[in-house]
Design a protein around this motif. Structure first.
Motif, PDB file in Angstrom:
ATOM      1  N   LEU A 134      -2.578   0.477  28.470  1.00 53.81           N
ATOM      2  CA  LEU A 134      -3.622   0.234  27.657  1.00 53.81           C
ATOM      3  C   LEU A 134      -4.303   1.516  26.903  1.00 53.81           C
ATOM      4  O   LEU A 134      -4.790   2.243  27.577  1.00 53.81           O
ATOM      5  CB  LEU A 134      -4.751  -0.849  28.589  1.00 53.81           C
ATOM      6  CG  LEU A 134      -6.043  -1.300  27.858  1.00 53.81           C
ATOM      7  CD1 LEU A 134      -5.507  -2.171  26.639  1.00 53.81           C
ATOM      8  CD2 LEU A 134      -7.048  -1.752  28.793  1.00 53.81           C
ATOM      9  N   CYS A 135      -4.040   1.174  25.836  1.00 55.75           N
ATOM     10  CA  CYS A 135      -4.478   2.567  25.057  1.00 55.75           C
ATOM     11  C   CYS A 135      -5.612   1.819  24.176  1.00 55.75           C
ATOM     12  O   CYS A 135      -5.922   0.824  23.400  1.00 55.75           O
ATOM     13  CB  CYS A 135      -3.558   2.914  23.825  1.00 55.75           C
ATOM     14  SG  CYS A 135      -1.923   3.284  24.729  1.00 55.75           S
ATOM     15  N   ALA A 193      -4.915   4.617  29.008  1.00 53.32           N
ATOM     16  CA  ALA A 193      -4.903   5.920  28.463  1.00 53.32           C
ATOM     17  C   ALA A 193      -6.243   6.068  27.646  1.00 53.32           C
ATOM     18  O   ALA A 193      -6.725   5.357  26.916  1.00 53.32           O
ATOM     19  CB  ALA A 193      -3.742   5.814  27.395  1.00 53.32           C
ATOM     20  N   VAL A 194      -6.680   7.089  28.170  1.00 54.66           N
ATOM     21  CA  VAL A 194      -8.128   7.602  27.348  1.00 54.66           C
ATOM     22  C   VAL A 194      -7.807   9.266  26.838  1.00 54.66           C
ATOM     23  O   VAL A 194      -7.047   9.906  27.364  1.00 54.66           O
ATOM     24  CB  VAL A 194      -9.422   7.687  28.433  1.00 54.66           C
ATOM     25  CG1 VAL A 194      -9.347   6.422  29.071  1.00 54.66           C
ATOM     26  CG2 VAL A 194      -8.902   8.976  29.475  1.00 54.66           C
ATOM     27  N   ASP A 195      -8.586   9.595  25.874  1.00 50.72           N
ATOM     28  CA  ASP A 195      -8.491  10.883  25.184  1.00 50.72           C
ATOM     29  C   ASP A 195      -9.856  11.561  25.363  1.00 50.72           C
ATOM     30  O   ASP A 195     -10.322  12.497  24.586  1.00 50.72           O
ATOM     31  CB  ASP A 195      -7.926  10.674  23.954  1.00 50.72           C
ATOM     32  CG  ASP A 195      -8.731  10.043  22.897  1.00 50.72           C
ATOM     33  OD1 ASP A 195      -9.653   9.413  23.335  1.00 50.72           O
ATOM     34  OD2 ASP A 195      -8.070  10.043  21.852  1.00 50.72           O
ATOM     35  N   VAL A 196     -10.703  10.947  26.092  1.00 49.92           N
ATOM     36  CA  VAL A 196     -12.179  11.614  26.329  1.00 49.92           C
ATOM     37  C   VAL A 196     -12.470  11.693  27.842  1.00 49.92           C
ATOM     38  O   VAL A 196     -11.966  10.861  28.483  1.00 49.92           O
ATOM     39  CB  VAL A 196     -13.245  10.714  25.403  1.00 49.92           C
ATOM     40  CG1 VAL A 196     -12.828  11.046  24.021  1.00 49.92           C
ATOM     41  CG2 VAL A 196     -13.223   9.521  25.912  1.00 49.92           C
ATOM     42  N   SER A 274      -2.043  11.467  26.738  1.00 50.44           N
ATOM     43  CA  SER A 274      -0.886  12.410  26.458  1.00 50.44           C
ATOM     44  C   SER A 274      -0.139  12.414  27.819  1.00 50.44           C
ATOM     45  O   SER A 274       1.192  12.161  27.538  1.00 50.44           O
ATOM     46  CB  SER A 274      -1.405  13.611  26.187  1.00 50.44           C
ATOM     47  OG  SER A 274      -2.172  14.258  27.236  1.00 50.44           O
ATOM     48  N   ARG A 275      -0.757  12.192  29.063  1.00 47.81           N
ATOM     49  CA  ARG A 275       0.002  12.222  30.239  1.00 47.81           C
ATOM     50  C   ARG A 275       0.835  10.870  30.393  1.00 47.81           C
ATOM     51  O   ARG A 275       2.020  10.640  30.566  1.00 47.81           O
ATOM     52  CB  ARG A 275      -0.844  12.546  31.368  1.00 47.81           C
ATOM     53  CG  ARG A 275      -0.122  12.191  32.560  1.00 47.81           C
ATOM     54  CD  ARG A 275      -1.269  12.334  34.008  1.00 47.81           C
ATOM     55  NE  ARG A 275      -0.540  11.636  35.013  1.00 47.81           N
ATOM     56  CZ  ARG A 275      -1.286  11.253  36.082  1.00 47.81           C
ATOM     57  NH1 ARG A 275      -2.608  11.970  36.173  1.00 47.81           N
ATOM     58  NH2 ARG A 275      -0.874  10.886  37.121  1.00 47.81           N
ATOM     59  N   LEU A 276       0.148   9.644  29.907  1.00 48.60           N
ATOM     60  CA  LEU A 276       0.733   8.497  30.071  1.00 48.60           C
ATOM     61  C   LEU A 276       1.801   8.230  29.254  1.00 48.60           C
ATOM     62  O   LEU A 276       2.993   7.771  29.444  1.00 48.60           O
ATOM     63  CB  LEU A 276      -0.308   7.347  29.784  1.00 48.60           C
ATOM     64  CG  LEU A 276       0.101   5.958  29.788  1.00 48.60           C
ATOM     65  CD1 LEU A 276      -1.025   4.931  30.072  1.00 48.60           C
ATOM     66  CD2 LEU A 276       0.788   5.388  28.495  1.00 48.60           C
ATOM     67  N   VAL A 277       1.705   8.739  27.825  1.00 42.20           N
ATOM     68  CA  VAL A 277       2.837   8.711  27.035  1.00 42.20           C
ATOM     69  C   VAL A 277       3.866   9.546  27.183  1.00 42.20           C
ATOM     70  O   VAL A 277       5.157   9.006  27.150  1.00 42.20           O
ATOM     71  CB  VAL A 277       2.251   9.235  25.588  1.00 42.20           C
ATOM     72  CG1 VAL A 277       3.647   9.105  24.603  1.00 42.20           C
ATOM     73  CG2 VAL A 277       1.114   8.098  25.067  1.00 42.20           C
ATOM     74  N   ALA A 278       3.629  10.877  27.892  1.00 44.19           N
ATOM     75  CA  ALA A 278       4.812  11.681  28.327  1.00 44.19           C
ATOM     76  C   ALA A 278       5.428  11.233  29.442  1.00 44.19           C
ATOM     77  O   ALA A 278       6.898  11.186  29.393  1.00 44.19           O
ATOM     78  CB  ALA A 278       3.989  13.051  28.752  1.00 44.19           C
ATOM     79  N   GLU A 279       4.831  10.243  30.421  1.00 50.74           N
ATOM     80  CA  GLU A 279       5.755   9.773  31.504  1.00 50.74           C
ATOM     81  C   GLU A 279       6.589   8.404  30.715  1.00 50.74           C
ATOM     82  O   GLU A 279       7.633   8.407  31.231  1.00 50.74           O
ATOM     83  CB  GLU A 279       4.777   9.198  32.476  1.00 50.74           C
ATOM     84  CG  GLU A 279       4.039  10.253  33.162  1.00 50.74           C
ATOM     85  CD  GLU A 279       3.064   9.937  33.949  1.00 50.74           C
ATOM     86  OE1 GLU A 279       2.963   8.262  34.505  1.00 50.74           O
ATOM     87  OE2 GLU A 279       2.407  10.425  34.958  1.00 50.74           O
TER      88      GLU A 279
END
Length: 379
Positions: A134-135, A193-196, A274-279
């Protein structure tokens, strides 16, 4: 420098090139200079808008659609994605509660909710997925995820008889009944997935920091912040969590506090996008033996180094690899670039040009900048 493997792992150049288009352009530029090298295209994202398209490109899948509603209850068609085996789904919350989709009627920060996001999730649960990525960027709502819960079958009891699940009603929530919750909702793995790193409430909370971006006045911000604080008490009473911790946890302020409902009630995990997508795309394995890594985004600035795509790439690239950024604009000095562990950074702008001209020609300009960067390493 001997270049045998090149990995092209950019973010989208918003408004001009998707991550897949940018990766293809970087790869084309690299092949001009190193035609014998292995060149890997790996579109990337930081968990916000664009993540759906990036993962679909890596998975080799097409987006699917479902009929839901927007943040104020109007019908819309939402996109989502599934892995080839159907086990993992990618859900961009903005497809159901995105700010751009309600811009035509003016800001309604107290009314907007996440019910449409929940409808997408319910469709995925009906389809039997085992994991939902979930992004949650780009939201119009500040409802603590309450609308999403309602769409999944939870009953929300209020002290009033008004309609809707928006943030303006959080103060009136009396209890949450999960008896009618979708039977798969607590069995599926939720990863958010959060970016903050903002907490739920307070000066850096969801309402105070992001509410004005969604049209909230000072009075609205106060209402929303108090409502989220009250909802934390309700969720804590139901789940056994500590209300103070719910208010203060880093990342719980993302997307109008959406993690508040999902983490304690559905055992969701919150992690940097970014970690979620990397995995999900296997970034570490792709970078392991790279000699050159080409990454990029619309603007390289200080925020790029704090959990965004460039940050994920630079921290995972092997020590001996050159890491070069190709960006629409470069707002860091050469010293900043080197201090960040990057080899170099180049803007795609070839000279004086309007923004519209640069946007229209972005893929070609990305390719040309990549070729020029590679030429400096061809020795």
């Amino acid at each position: 420098m001997s270049i045998e493997k090149i990995v092209c792992v950019p973010d989208s150049f918003k408004g001009s090139a998707t991550a897949a288009q940018a990766a293809a352009a970087l790869a084309a530029g690299a092949r001009q200079v190193f035609p014998r090298a292995e060149v890997v295209e790996l579109p990337f994202a930081d968990g916000g808008e664009g993540t759906l398209d990036a993962l679909l490109a890596v998975w080799g899948r097409e987006a699917e659609t479902v009929e839901v509603v927007d943040a104020i209850g109007r019908p819309r068609t939402a996109r989502f994605g599934r892995s080839a085996d159907g086990a993992t789904a990618i859900l961009e919350a903005a497809e159901g509660n995105g700010l751009p989709h309600v811009s035509d009627v003016g800001a309604q920060p107290l009314r907007a909710d996440t019910y449409g996001v929940g409808l997408i999730a319910r469709h995925l649960l009906d389809a039997g997925v085992e994991e939902i990525l979930l992004c949650i960027g780009g939201s119009a709502s500040t409802d603590g995820g309450l609308g999403l819960l309602a769409a999944l079958g939870a009953r929300i009891d209020y002290d009033d008889d008004a309609a809707g699940f928006g943030g303006g009603r959080l103060h009136a929530v009396r209890s949450i009944d999960l008896e009618g919750l979708h039977p798969a909702a607590r069995g599926v793995r939720w990863r958010i997935a959060v970016d903050v790193d903002n907490p739920l409430t307070g000066e850096r909370g969801a309402a105070a920091v992001f509410g004005p971006q969604k049209g909230a006045s000072a009075a609205d911000v106060a209402t929303l912040d108090a409502g989220l604080s009250h909802l934390a008490d309700v969720v804590a009473a139901h789940s056994g969590a500590d209300a103070g911790e719910l208010r203060a946890t880093a990342g719980f302020g993302a997307a109008g506090g959406m993690p508040l409902a999902l983490v304690p009630l559905l055992s969701a995990e919150v992690l940097p996008g970014s970690r979620l997508v990397a995995e999900a795309v296997g970034l570490d394995a792709a970078l392991a033996d790279a000699d050159l890594v080409l990454t990029g985004e619309g603007a390289l600035d200080t925020q790029s180094l704090g959990g965004k795509v460039v940050d994920a790439v630079r921290t995972r690239a092997p020590g001996g690899a050159a890491v070069v950024v190709i960006a629409g604009t470069v707002k860091l000095t050469a010293a900043d670039v080197r201090a960040a562990g990057l080899t170099a950074a180049f803007s795609i702008a070839p000279g004086a040009a309007s923004l519209d001209e640069l946007l229209a020609a972005a893929p070609a300009l990305i390719e040309d900048a990549a070729a020029n960067a590679c030429a400096l390493l061809d020795r």
